[in-house]
Write a protein that holds these residues in place. Sequence first.
Motif, PDB file in Angstrom:
ATOM      1  N   GLN A 202     -42.333  69.611  78.783  1.00  0.00           N
ATOM      2  CA  GLN A 202     -42.872  68.775  79.875  1.00  0.00           C
ATOM      3  C   GLN A 202     -44.294  69.188  80.203  1.00  0.00           C
ATOM      4  OE1 GLN A 202     -40.214  68.987  83.233  1.00  0.00           O
ATOM      5  NE2 GLN A 202     -38.603  67.892  82.138  1.00  0.00           N
ATOM      6  N   HIS A 203     -44.513  70.497  80.232  1.00  0.00           N
ATOM      7  CA  HIS A 203     -45.848  71.011  80.544  1.00  0.00           C
ATOM      8  C   HIS A 203     -46.850  70.526  79.488  1.00  0.00           C
ATOM      9  CE1 HIS A 203     -49.054  73.640  81.756  1.00  0.00           C
ATOM     10  NE2 HIS A 203     -49.074  74.197  80.544  1.00  0.00           N
ATOM     11  N   GLN A 204     -46.463  70.609  78.218  1.00  0.00           N
ATOM     12  CA  GLN A 204     -47.363  70.154  77.146  1.00  0.00           C
ATOM     13  C   GLN A 204     -47.582  68.643  77.227  1.00  0.00           C
ATOM     14  OE1 GLN A 204     -46.772  71.782  73.158  1.00  0.00           O
ATOM     15  NE2 GLN A 204     -45.433  73.324  74.029  1.00  0.00           N
ATOM     16  N   ALA A 205     -46.526  67.900  77.577  1.00  0.00           N
ATOM     17  CA  ALA A 205     -46.666  66.444  77.714  1.00  0.00           C
ATOM     18  C   ALA A 205     -47.643  66.129  78.851  1.00  0.00           C
ATOM     19  CB  ALA A 205     -45.304  65.805  77.978  1.00  0.00           C
ATOM     20  N   GLU A 206     -47.564  66.880  79.939  1.00  0.00           N
ATOM     21  CA  GLU A 206     -48.480  66.654  81.068  1.00  0.00           C
ATOM     22  C   GLU A 206     -49.932  66.857  80.637  1.00  0.00           C
ATOM     23  OE1 GLU A 206     -45.212  68.331  84.195  1.00  0.00           O
ATOM     24  OE2 GLU A 206     -47.157  69.366  84.114  1.00  0.00           O
ATOM     25  N   GLU A 207     -50.180  67.937  79.907  1.00  0.00           N
ATOM     26  CA  GLU A 207     -51.553  68.220  79.447  1.00  0.00           C
ATOM     27  C   GLU A 207     -52.066  67.111  78.522  1.00  0.00           C
ATOM     28  OE1 GLU A 207     -51.111  72.075  77.509  1.00  0.00           O
ATOM     29  OE2 GLU A 207     -52.764  72.769  78.796  1.00  0.00           O
ATOM     30  N   SER A 227     -50.297  57.709  82.487  1.00  0.00           N
ATOM     31  CA  SER A 227     -49.610  57.897  81.208  1.00  0.00           C
ATOM     32  C   SER A 227     -48.328  58.723  81.323  1.00  0.00           C
ATOM     33  CB  SER A 227     -50.551  58.541  80.194  1.00  0.00           C
ATOM     34  OG  SER A 227     -51.509  57.606  79.778  1.00  0.00           O
ATOM     35  N   LEU A 228     -48.336  59.760  82.153  1.00  0.00           N
ATOM     36  CA  LEU A 228     -47.159  60.646  82.150  1.00  0.00           C
ATOM     37  C   LEU A 228     -45.864  59.901  82.491  1.00  0.00           C
ATOM     38  CD1 LEU A 228     -46.091  63.494  81.646  1.00  0.00           C
ATOM     39  CD2 LEU A 228     -46.453  63.959  84.076  1.00  0.00           C
ATOM     40  N   PRO A 229     -45.789  59.182  83.627  1.00  0.00           N
ATOM     41  CA  PRO A 229     -44.518  58.479  83.888  1.00  0.00           C
ATOM     42  C   PRO A 229     -44.175  57.448  82.813  1.00  0.00           C
ATOM     43  CG  PRO A 229     -46.207  57.862  85.514  1.00  0.00           C
ATOM     44  CD  PRO A 229     -46.744  59.017  84.735  1.00  0.00           C
ATOM     45  N   PRO A 276     -58.618  69.716  74.499  1.00  0.00           N
ATOM     46  CA  PRO A 276     -58.107  70.911  73.821  1.00  0.00           C
ATOM     47  C   PRO A 276     -56.628  70.844  73.462  1.00  0.00           C
ATOM     48  CG  PRO A 276     -58.780  71.394  76.101  1.00  0.00           C
ATOM     49  CD  PRO A 276     -59.226  70.008  75.794  1.00  0.00           C
ATOM     50  N   ALA A 277     -55.807  70.205  74.294  1.00  0.00           N
ATOM     51  CA  ALA A 277     -54.367  70.152  73.967  1.00  0.00           C
ATOM     52  C   ALA A 277     -54.155  69.289  72.714  1.00  0.00           C
ATOM     53  CB  ALA A 277     -53.584  69.587  75.148  1.00  0.00           C
ATOM     54  N   HIS A 278     -54.919  68.197  72.593  1.00  0.00           N
ATOM     55  CA  HIS A 278     -54.794  67.354  71.394  1.00  0.00           C
ATOM     56  C   HIS A 278     -55.346  68.090  70.170  1.00  0.00           C
ATOM     57  CE1 HIS A 278     -53.306  63.642  73.256  1.00  0.00           C
ATOM     58  NE2 HIS A 278     -53.974  64.060  74.315  1.00  0.00           N
ATOM     59  N   GLU A 279     -56.456  68.810  70.370  1.00  0.00           N
ATOM     60  CA  GLU A 279     -57.002  69.580  69.241  1.00  0.00           C
ATOM     61  C   GLU A 279     -55.978  70.588  68.734  1.00  0.00           C
ATOM     62  OE1 GLU A 279     -60.793  71.491  70.152  1.00  0.00           O
ATOM     63  OE2 GLU A 279     -61.543  69.517  70.746  1.00  0.00           O
ATOM     64  N   ARG A 280     -55.360  71.294  69.700  1.00  0.00           N
ATOM     65  CA  ARG A 280     -54.382  72.322  69.316  1.00  0.00           C
ATOM     66  C   ARG A 280     -53.205  71.722  68.574  1.00  0.00           C
ATOM     67  NH1 ARG A 280     -55.183  74.497  74.355  1.00  0.00           N
ATOM     68  NH2 ARG A 280     -53.367  73.430  75.201  1.00  0.00           N
ATOM     69  N   ILE A 281     -52.707  70.585  69.084  1.00  0.00           N
ATOM     70  CA  ILE A 281     -51.479  70.049  68.475  1.00  0.00           C
ATOM     71  C   ILE A 281     -51.780  69.468  67.082  1.00  0.00           C
ATOM     72  CG2 ILE A 281     -51.322  67.634  69.318  1.00  0.00           C
ATOM     73  CD1 ILE A 281     -48.414  68.708  70.291  1.00  0.00           C
TER      74      ILE A 281
END
Length: 289
Positions: A202-207, A227-229, A276-281
Motif C-alpha cells: 500500500q505504501h509503495q502504491a501511494e508513492e 489516482s490512489l482510490p 523516484p518510485a517509478h525509477e526504482r520499480i
Amino acid sequence: MSTWYLLGAGNMGLLAAYYLRQAGVPVTVLRHDTASPLRRRLTFADGRPPCDLVLPVLSPVALTEPPRRLVVACKAPYSAAALESVPLTADTQVLRLQNGLGSLDGLLPEGVRLIEVVTTSAVKQDGPAQHQVVAENETWMGGHDVAPDWFEQLSAHWPNLSWPADFQHRQWHKLVANAVINPLTALHDVPNGRLLEDRELQHQAEELCREADQLLTAVDPTWPGDSLPRVMAVASATAGNTSSMRADVGKGAVTEIEAINGYLLRRAAPLGLSLPAHERIVATLTSRT
Ligand SMILES: NC(=O)c1ccc[n+]([C@@H]2O[C@H](COP(=O)([O-])OP(=O)(O)OC[C@H]3O[C@@H](n4cnc5c(N)ncnc54)[C@H](OP(=O)(O)O)[C@@H]3O)[C@@H](O)[C@H]2O)c1
C-alpha cells in the motif's frame, strides 16, 4: 469497410478481429511464420455461444499495397519488430490496442492517423493456444476530436465501445492503474487484491500514485489527481486476477514496463520532474527479468 490488417493475433487482437468480422469487415492477420488460416475459438463469460474464428494470414512482405487500416495488438515491446516489414503510408489508419503509451512513437510515418484504444475487457488463453476466454467490459477509442467514418458501424457490433470527449483522462487512469498494479504484483508475485491487504505494498502504491498525479497535473492542470482510490478500486474489482506483468515475469517474457512506467519517466524528464518510485520499480523489475 476495406480490409483491416492485424498485427498481433493474440488475446486482444483476436477480440478486435471478432468485432470487426461481426461488423462485416474482412480481417487478415499479418504474420511471417504462421500457417494460414488462423483458427481460434472465443468463448464468452456471458454464456453466449462460442465463436470459431477463421482468419486468413498473409506475410507482410506479400502485401501488394500498403494497408489502409491496421490494428496493432502485439505486446508493446514487440511493436518495432512487428511493424518492421509493413509498408505504411500517410493514408494508413492505425488502431493501437496495447497497454502503456508511446509504444509506436517514431515507428509510424508522418501523417498516419493513430487511433488509441483503451479497454477494461479481459481476454485470456484457456488451456490450448487455440482457445480464448473473453470477459467483456468497456472500450474507449480516441486520440482525435472526431471519430473516423467507420466508427459507427464498428460500435454497433463492439459492446460498450464509445468515443468519449474525456478520452485522454480515461487513458491516463488506465495507465496509472497499470503502472501501480502491474509492477507491484509482478515483483511480489501476488494477485492484484494483495495491494489492499499488505501495508508495504500500500505504501509503495501511494508513492507511485502521488508521483503519477504530480506529473499528470503538471501536464494537464485539470487532471483530478485522485489516482490512489481509483487504483485501489481496480485492485479490489480484480482482486483474484493475475496482472499481465506478473504473468509475463512468471513466463520469463519481456514485460511492458517500458511502455507503462517508462512512459511516465519519459514525460517527466523534459519537465524537470523526478519520479523516484517509478525509477526504482523500473530498475528493479528490469534487473530481475
Ligand atoms: N489480454 C487482455 O486482457 C488485455 C487487456 C487490456 C489490454 N491488453 C493489452 O493488449 C496488448 C496485447 O495483449 P495480449 O494479451 O493480446 O497479448 P498476447 O496474447 O501475447 O498477443 C500478442 C500477439 O502478438 C503476436 N506477436 C508478437 N510479435 C509479433 C510480431 N513481430 N509480428 C506479428 N505478431 C507478433 C504474438 O504472437 P506469438 O504468440 O506467436 O508471440 C501474439 O499472438 C498488450 O499491450 C496488453 O497489455 C490486453
